[in-house]
Design an enzyme around this catalytic site. Structure first.
Site, PDB file in Angstrom:
ATOM      1  N   THR A  49      29.183  30.213   4.046  1.00 54.72           N
ATOM      2  CA  THR A  49      29.743  29.840   5.357  1.00 54.72           C
ATOM      3  C   THR A  49      31.087  30.512   5.605  1.00 54.72           C
ATOM      4  O   THR A  49      31.409  30.881   6.732  1.00 54.72           O
ATOM      5  CB  THR A  49      29.885  28.299   5.423  1.00 54.72           C
ATOM      6  OG1 THR A  49      28.589  27.729   5.268  1.00 54.72           O
ATOM      7  CG2 THR A  49      30.488  27.846   6.738  1.00 54.72           C
ATOM      8  N   TYR A  63      24.518  28.977  11.960  1.00 52.53           N
ATOM      9  CA  TYR A  63      25.245  30.243  12.067  1.00 52.53           C
ATOM     10  C   TYR A  63      24.697  31.238  11.053  1.00 52.53           C
ATOM     11  O   TYR A  63      23.867  30.880  10.217  1.00 52.53           O
ATOM     12  CB  TYR A  63      26.733  29.996  11.836  1.00 52.53           C
ATOM     13  CG  TYR A  63      27.001  29.059  10.683  1.00 52.53           C
ATOM     14  CD1 TYR A  63      26.990  29.518   9.379  1.00 52.53           C
ATOM     15  CD2 TYR A  63      27.238  27.699  10.906  1.00 52.53           C
ATOM     16  CE1 TYR A  63      27.199  28.652   8.317  1.00 52.53           C
ATOM     17  CE2 TYR A  63      27.438  26.824   9.837  1.00 52.53           C
ATOM     18  CZ  TYR A  63      27.420  27.309   8.558  1.00 52.53           C
ATOM     19  OH  TYR A  63      27.615  26.456   7.503  1.00 52.53           O
ATOM     20  N   SER A  95      24.496  30.257  -0.459  1.00 50.23           N
ATOM     21  CA  SER A  95      24.581  30.004  -1.904  1.00 50.23           C
ATOM     22  C   SER A  95      23.284  29.445  -2.483  1.00 50.23           C
ATOM     23  O   SER A  95      23.092  29.476  -3.688  1.00 50.23           O
ATOM     24  CB  SER A  95      25.778  29.136  -2.261  1.00 50.23           C
ATOM     25  OG  SER A  95      25.621  27.834  -1.790  1.00 50.23           O
ATOM     26  N   THR A 128      29.166  26.859  -0.173  1.00 53.39           N
ATOM     27  CA  THR A 128      29.561  25.615  -0.856  1.00 53.39           C
ATOM     28  C   THR A 128      28.387  24.899  -1.518  1.00 53.39           C
ATOM     29  O   THR A 128      28.591  24.126  -2.452  1.00 53.39           O
ATOM     30  CB  THR A 128      30.219  24.632   0.133  1.00 53.39           C
ATOM     31  OG1 THR A 128      29.302  24.382   1.190  1.00 53.39           O
ATOM     32  CG2 THR A 128      31.516  25.188   0.678  1.00 53.39           C
ATOM     33  N   ASP A 129      27.157  25.175  -1.041  1.00 56.25           N
ATOM     34  CA  ASP A 129      26.022  24.356  -1.506  1.00 56.25           C
ATOM     35  C   ASP A 129      25.809  24.416  -3.021  1.00 56.25           C
ATOM     36  O   ASP A 129      25.474  23.404  -3.631  1.00 56.25           O
ATOM     37  CB  ASP A 129      24.730  24.774  -0.793  1.00 56.25           C
ATOM     38  CG  ASP A 129      24.769  24.432   0.697  1.00 56.25           C
ATOM     39  OD1 ASP A 129      25.647  23.644   1.106  1.00 56.25           O
ATOM     40  OD2 ASP A 129      23.929  24.962   1.441  1.00 56.25           O
ATOM     41  N   LYS A 201      29.791  18.750  -5.064  1.00 54.81           N
ATOM     42  CA  LYS A 201      29.743  18.630  -3.606  1.00 54.81           C
ATOM     43  C   LYS A 201      29.199  17.250  -3.264  1.00 54.81           C
ATOM     44  O   LYS A 201      28.124  16.884  -3.708  1.00 54.81           O
ATOM     45  CB  LYS A 201      28.868  19.733  -3.015  1.00 54.81           C
ATOM     46  CG  LYS A 201      28.901  19.754  -1.499  1.00 54.81           C
ATOM     47  CD  LYS A 201      28.162  20.938  -0.908  1.00 54.81           C
ATOM     48  CE  LYS A 201      28.349  20.944   0.609  1.00 54.81           C
ATOM     49  NZ  LYS A 201      27.655  22.063   1.259  1.00 54.81           N
ATOM     50  N   GLU A 321      20.128   8.386 -31.044  1.00 58.97           N
ATOM     51  CA  GLU A 321      19.743   8.975 -32.342  1.00 58.97           C
ATOM     52  C   GLU A 321      18.224   9.137 -32.411  1.00 58.97           C
ATOM     53  O   GLU A 321      17.481   8.212 -32.098  1.00 58.97           O
ATOM     54  CB  GLU A 321      20.170   8.061 -33.493  1.00 58.97           C
ATOM     55  CG  GLU A 321      21.577   8.247 -34.078  1.00 58.97           C
ATOM     56  CD  GLU A 321      22.068   9.672 -34.208  1.00 58.97           C
ATOM     57  OE1 GLU A 321      21.330  10.484 -34.783  1.00 58.97           O
ATOM     58  OE2 GLU A 321      23.187   9.959 -33.746  1.00 58.97           O
TER      59      GLU A 321
END
Ligand SMILES: *[C@@H]1O[C@H](CO)[C@@H](O)[C@H](O)[C@H]1NC(C)=O
Ligand SMILES: *[C@@H]1O[C@H](CO)[C@@H](O)[C@H](O)[C@H]1NC(C)=O
Ligand SMILES: *[C@@H]1O[C@H](CO)[C@@H](O)[C@H](O)[C@H]1NC(C)=O
Ligand SMILES: *[C@@H]1O[C@H](CO)[C@@H](O)[C@H](O)[C@H]1NC(C)=O
Ligand SMILES: *[C@@H]1O[C@H](CO)[C@@H](O)[C@H](O)[C@H]1NC(C)=O
Ligand SMILES: *[C@@H]1O[C@H](CO)[C@@H](O)[C@H](O)[C@H]1NC(C)=O
Ligand SMILES: *[C@@H]1O[C@H](CO)[C@@H](O)[C@H](O)[C@H]1NC(C)=O
Length: 366
Positions: A49, A63, A95, A128-129, A201, A321
């Protein structure tokens, strides 16, 4: 207009990276030499972005990406008053499309840049994703105390109150700050500075989306100067990987747990080439009993590492364990995936992998 005097010099890359990217020197004026009294920062642009344009200044969804590394700097000429900038256009994608080729190229280029005495730090511009995945990858792969700063934007460059320019200015400020050294890779957006280890995020749309709930922030910008709450430190459990000779990565799939989860997904992933699995489990790493049997059969048949993480936004999965699954501790599924991927890609065996996960959280007997 300032952009008219910006000049971009293409300098043949001497480094041999998996993909050959030219090193671009961004200057105010081609006649003006680099100001040697300023620190040098290398920006690696990948898209997202922050590099996007809408058709109107009110458009904040739908966009498209189109700005290169030079456009990003042109939008913030103040950056050239505090630093000399070199740039790499490593990709120009959203991304969600960052892949192993790009991550490895970033790691290889950054390692070479930070090895240069004259480079103070690097900035990665990124969507950002999945920014937290790339940041965490660099945190594991870059063996340098110099700052590696990951930055993006939630609003395209054309939007009213676009957040990219100030975020980028702050990222460069952070990359040249002596106080930012020795803290691992960092994520900065919306005035916050977070550790790549824990920052995630939190909101798909809001500009106030990156923070870490339990571990908290490393710092905050006050009048564009980074302020840190603590002295430099790396998180408990940090592992450093040498990827110098790694040119492709293991395949690790994430399977998301839910009611009526299909146990056939385990075999489907393995048939699709998965070398390891991460389960985004319910609660602290749970699945249905049928799915647990399918996992155990698959583990018995193939020995592939299966990491139990949590689909809850926060919390940890405790170790048990003798359990055949590997507890993720505090790593969320997408970070557990990167850690497992780098461990497998550098040839680690099951017990060592279990060990690197186990050192990030208290042992059950502690
Ligand atoms: C170079 O940077 C220094 C430090 O900010 C500044 O004082 C000086 O004016 C700059 N020189 C030029 C030619 O811009
Ligand atoms: C920035 O790079 C120039 C050119 O390589 C170098 O002369 C200068 O010393 C560097 N600045 C700093 C603060 O290291
Ligand atoms: C850069 O610094 C000079 C000298 O302080 C100043 O005149 C100029 O306005 C600054 N440019 C930007 C874009 O901040
Ligand atoms: C990763 O994405 C880049 C840019 O889209 C592309 O050039 C490259 O081939 C992709 N790599 C893989 C392994 O798909
Ligand atoms: C990191 O660098 C240090 C010293 O520079 C070295 O001792 C160590 O082996 C390196 N670690 C990796 C994983 O490359
Ligand atoms: C997965 O494959 C193994 C080995 O081929 C088989 O034994 C098992 O029944 C399969 N599991 C499921 C849930 O289909
Ligand atoms: C997996 O192997 C262990 C050890 O041999 C065995 O006890 C267990 O029953 C096996 N699990 C499944 C689901 O086949």
């Amino acid at each position: 207009m300032f952009s008219a005097i910006l000049a971009l010099l293409f300098v043949a890359s001497s480094a041999s990276s998996p993909i050959d990217f030219p090193r671009l020197i961004v200057r105010q004026d081609i006649e003006t030499p680099i100001n040697a009294s300023l620190p040098n920062v290398t920006i690696l642009a990948t898209g997202g972005t922050i590099a996007s344009k809408g058709s109107t200044n009110t458009q904040t969804t739908g966009y498209s990406i189109g700005l290169g590394v030079q456009d990003l700097i042109e939008a913030v000429p103040e950056i050239l008053n505090i630093s000399n900038i070199a740039g790499y256009q490593v990709s120009n994608v959203g991304s969600g499309s960052i892949n192993e080729t790009i991550s490895l190229a970033l790691a290889h280029i950054i390692s070479k840049e930070l090895a240069k005495d004259e480079v103070s730090g690097v900035v990665i511009t990124h969507g950002t994703d999945t920014l937290e995945e790339t940041a965490f990858f660099m945190n594991l792969a870059i063996n340098s105390s110099k700052p590696v700063v990951c930055v993006g934007a939630m609003r395209p460059s054309t939007a009213l109150s676009a957040d990219g320019p100030l975020n980028l200015y702050q990222a460069v400020t952070l990359a040249i700050s002596p106080n930012a050294k020795g803290r691992g890779a960092m994520i900065t957006l919306n005035d916050r500075i977070g550790s790549a280890f824990y920052t995630t995020k939190n909101n798909a749309n809001s500009i106030d989306t990156f923070y870490s709930m339990e571990a908290g922030q490393l710092g905050f910008f006050i009048n564009q100067v980074p302020f840190f709450f603590y002295e430099p430190a790396v998180p408990i459990g940090h592992t450093s990987f040498d990827l110098t000779n790694v040119n492709d990565l293991a395949q690790v799939d994430i399977l998301y747990a839910h009611q009526d989860m299909d146990p056939g997904l385990v075999n489907a992933s393995i048939a699709g080439g998965a070398d390891g699995l991460v389960i985004a489990g319910v609660g602290a790493g749970g699945t249905s009993s049928k799915f647990a049997v399918a996992m155990e059969e698959a583990y018995n048949a193939t020995g592939i590492p299966i990491v139990s993480s949590h689909r809850s936004a926060d919390g940890f999965v405790p170790g048990d364990e003798g359990d055949f699954t590997i507890a993720s501790g505090f790593y969320n599924p997408q970070k557990a995936r990167i850690l497992l991927q780098l461990a497998l890609s550098t040839g680690m065996g099951y017990d060592d992998i279990k060990g690197i996960f186990a050192k990030s959280y208290p042992s059950p007997s502690a």
